[in-house]
Design an enzyme around this catalytic site. Structure first.
Site, PDB file in Angstrom:
ATOM      1  CG  ASN A 112      74.113  -4.665 104.373  1.00  0.00           C
ATOM      2  OD1 ASN A 112      75.059  -3.692 104.867  1.00  0.00           O
ATOM      3  ND2 ASN A 112      74.046  -4.991 102.930  1.00  0.00           N
ATOM      4  CG  ASP A 164      79.960 -13.706  99.524  1.00  0.00           C
ATOM      5  OD1 ASP A 164      78.883 -13.857  99.008  1.00  0.00           O
ATOM      6  OD2 ASP A 164      80.741 -12.687  99.614  1.00  0.00           O
ATOM      7  CB  SER A 177      61.164  -5.238  95.871  1.00  0.00           C
ATOM      8  OG  SER A 177      60.994  -3.842  95.911  1.00  0.00           O
ATOM      9  CE1 TYR A 207      66.881  -4.525  96.488  1.00  0.00           C
ATOM     10  CE2 TYR A 207      65.122  -3.074  95.999  1.00  0.00           C
ATOM     11  CZ  TYR A 207      65.738  -4.154  96.654  1.00  0.00           C
ATOM     12  OH  TYR A 207      64.583  -4.773  97.728  1.00  0.00           O
ATOM     13  CE  LYS A 209      65.261  -7.916  95.802  1.00  0.00           C
ATOM     14  NZ  LYS A 209      65.688  -9.200  96.748  1.00  0.00           N
ATOM     15  CG  ASN A 258      65.005   2.051 103.674  1.00  0.00           C
ATOM     16  OD1 ASN A 258      65.961   1.457 103.737  1.00  0.00           O
ATOM     17  ND2 ASN A 258      64.514   2.670 102.611  1.00  0.00           N
TER      18      ASN A 258
HETATM   19  N1  UFG Z   1      62.345   9.564 102.841  1.00  0.00           N
HETATM   20  C1  UFG Z   1      62.357  10.935 103.404  1.00  0.00           C
HETATM   21  N2  UFG Z   1      63.401  10.922 104.043  1.00  0.00           N
HETATM   22  C2  UFG Z   1      64.437  10.205 104.378  1.00  0.00           C
HETATM   23  C3  UFG Z   1      64.139   8.910 103.858  1.00  0.00           C
HETATM   24  C4  UFG Z   1      62.794   8.597 103.139  1.00  0.00           C
HETATM   25  O1  UFG Z   1      61.553  11.921 103.154  1.00  0.00           O
HETATM   26  O2  UFG Z   1      65.472  10.391 104.902  1.00  0.00           O
HETATM   27  C5  UFG Z   1      60.800   9.379 102.173  1.00  0.00           C
HETATM   28  C6  UFG Z   1      60.954   9.036 100.631  1.00  0.00           C
HETATM   29  O3  UFG Z   1      61.133  10.041  99.805  1.00  0.00           O
HETATM   30  C7  UFG Z   1      59.786   8.102 100.267  1.00  0.00           C
HETATM   31  C8  UFG Z   1      59.357   7.431 101.541  1.00  0.00           C
HETATM   32  O4  UFG Z   1      60.232   8.533 102.653  1.00  0.00           O
HETATM   33  O5  UFG Z   1      58.827   9.186  99.977  1.00  0.00           O
HETATM   34  C9  UFG Z   1      59.702   6.116 102.020  1.00  0.00           C
HETATM   35  O6  UFG Z   1      60.999   6.094 101.675  1.00  0.00           O
HETATM   36  P1  UFG Z   1      61.870   4.683 101.893  1.00  0.00           P
HETATM   37  O7  UFG Z   1      63.316   4.869 101.578  1.00  0.00           O
HETATM   38  O8  UFG Z   1      61.763   4.349 103.386  1.00  0.00           O
HETATM   39  O9  UFG Z   1      61.268   3.718 101.036  1.00  0.00           O
HETATM   40  P2  UFG Z   1      61.055   3.537  99.660  1.00  0.00           P
HETATM   41  O10 UFG Z   1      59.723   3.585  99.336  1.00  0.00           O
HETATM   42  O11 UFG Z   1      61.825   4.642  98.861  1.00  0.00           O
HETATM   43  O12 UFG Z   1      61.801   2.346  99.073  1.00  0.00           O
HETATM   44  C10 UFG Z   1      61.197   1.137  99.312  1.00  0.00           C
HETATM   45  C11 UFG Z   1      62.275  -0.097  99.881  1.00  0.00           C
HETATM   46  C12 UFG Z   1      63.289  -0.370  98.810  1.00  0.00           C
HETATM   47  C13 UFG Z   1      62.223  -0.541  97.453  1.00  0.00           C
HETATM   48  C14 UFG Z   1      61.371   0.555  97.116  1.00  0.00           C
HETATM   49  C15 UFG Z   1      60.354   0.429  96.132  1.00  0.00           C
HETATM   50  O13 UFG Z   1      63.075   0.292 100.731  1.00  0.00           O
HETATM   51  O14 UFG Z   1      63.905  -1.520  98.792  1.00  0.00           O
HETATM   52  O15 UFG Z   1      60.467   0.717  98.302  1.00  0.00           O
HETATM   53  O16 UFG Z   1      59.802   1.672  95.537  1.00  0.00           O
HETATM   54  F1  UFG Z   1      62.927  -0.731  96.165  1.00  0.00           F
END
Ligand code: UFG
Length: 340
Positions: free
Chosen positions: A35, A58, A124, A149, A153, A199
């Site tokens: 990545n 790796d 996390s 995932y 952690k 994300n």
């Molecule tokens: N979201 C959208 N549209 C998208 C992507 C995300 O509406 O295309 C929303 C999600 O539903 C969420 C918010 O944006 O409400 C944040 O989403 P992210 O995917 O950016 O982040 P998360 O909070 O889901 O995930 C993060 C980290 C993970 C970790 C997690 C813990 O990326 O590594 O928090 O809850 F595990």
């Protein structure tokens, strides 16, 4: 100190490399480049005026990891390297457990063999699970997570705690990040996800730059101020600086395991984030509210007071700063490092 950064070619890793160098540390990176990107390491060195050796190894390969640690002379390790796609982890549990735990086993064995017992680990906020009250406080138990995932952690925190209990020479920091976004203010390094971003902020940035048509907002009926999920977004520069102060603190302090949240203590909704990004970029972000995404919690943020009290660290950058710096990176590098 001379510090080995695993996953230093990745998003948070590369920003932390710059902060470590600026704090006077020497840095070597190990990354399998699945990545990560070699160009991120090169640019991180360039930003700080230093050469950063990149070892393409790796960590799942225990022999290669042992060989690497025996060849380089480091005082400490910051361990970012891991698979991190939440959705994919639930589809591929064996791969995620094997990789995220196996790489950690190789690394810990090689560290012990070479008398390196100072470690900062990327944990996390997901380890708090859905039962923890908000704001999340470090001493909450039992840890849990809705994704594989997240379970890697939780388990790695447990493993590191047991390792330190068996040999009290270990100095370990478990850093629980909330939602890191943003980029280095130079726009030279930033987040460059492979494929479709999982994300929020990388997706918004790719819509703004014209790589994607529109954003799907996952859920508009949550019990929050505007119906969309709230998260504790934290500038990646603040996260990087948090690693440097945590490393300095454990190296100077008593041998122990410490856990610190790296968050701001404030929630921001998806719609607020879109608004901030529109102001930062001067572009409209077409978006549509769709169904909820499985596994998403409505709202959570950190209690950041332990890190402030014990490390003197707190976030210094706002959501607007995060969006400005993300846009600076994305507009200068529309295709990420592929533009290099
Ligand atoms: N979201 C959208 N549209 C998208 C992507 C995300 O509406 O295309 C929303 C999600 O539903 C969420 C918010 O944006 O409400 C944040 O989403 P992210 O995917 O950016 O982040 P998360 O909070 O889901 O995930 C993060 C980290 C993970 C970790 C997690 C813990 O990326 O590594 O928090 O809850 F595990």
């Amino acid at each position: 100190m001379r510090v080995l950064v695993t996953g230093g070619a990745g998003y948070i890793g590369s920003h932390t490399v710059v902060s470590l160098l600026e704090d006077g540390h020497e840095v070597e990176v190990v990354d399998n480049l699945v990545n990560g990107n070699a160009e991120a390491v090169r640019r991180a060195g360039e930003l700080a005026g230093a050469e950063v050796p990149l070892h393409e190894v790796d960590l799942a390969d225990a022999a290669a990891t042992a060989d690497l640690l025996s060849r380089i002379d480091v005082d400490a390790v910051i361990h970012f390297a891991a698979l991190k796609a939440v959705g994919e982890s639930t589809q591929k549990p064996l791969e995620y457990y094997a990789n995220n735990l196996g790489t950690t086993f190789s690394l810990l064995a090689a560290m012990r063999e070479n008398d390196v017992r100072t470690l900062v680990f990327s944990s996390s906020a997901t380890v708090y699970g859905e039962k923890a009250p908000v704001p999340y406080v470090e001493d909450f138990e039992p840890l849990d997570s809705s994704s594989t995932y997240g379970q890697t952690k939780v388990m790695t925190e447990r493993i590191l705690t047991d390792v330190a209990a068996a040999d009290p020479r270990w100095r370990i920091a478990l850093l629980r990040y909330f939602n890191p976004v943003g980029a280095h203010p130079s726009g030279r390094i930033g987040e460059d996800p492979r494929g479709i971003p999982n994300n929020l902020v990388p997706f918004i940035a790719q819509v703004a730059v014209g790589r994607r048509e529109k954003l799907s907002v996952f859920g508009g009926d949550y019990p929050t101020t505007d119906g969309t999920c709230e998260r504790d977004y934290i500038h990646v520069q603040d996260v990087a600086e948090g690693h440097v102060v945590a490393l300095d603190a454990i190296a100077a302090g008593d041998a122990a395991v410490h856990t610190w949240n790296l968050g701001s203590g404030q929630g921001t909704s998806v719609l607020e984030m879109i608004g901030s990004f529109e102001r930062a970029s001067g572009r409209e972000i077409p978006h549509e509210v769709v169904a909820r995404r499985a596994g998403d919690l409505p709202a959570f943020w950190a209690d950041p007071t332990k890190a402030e009290r014990e490390l003197g660290w707190r976030t210094a950058r706002s959501v607007d700063d995060m969006c400005r710096d993300t846009w600076n990176w994305q507009s200068q590098n529309p295709q990420g490092y592929a533009d290099a």
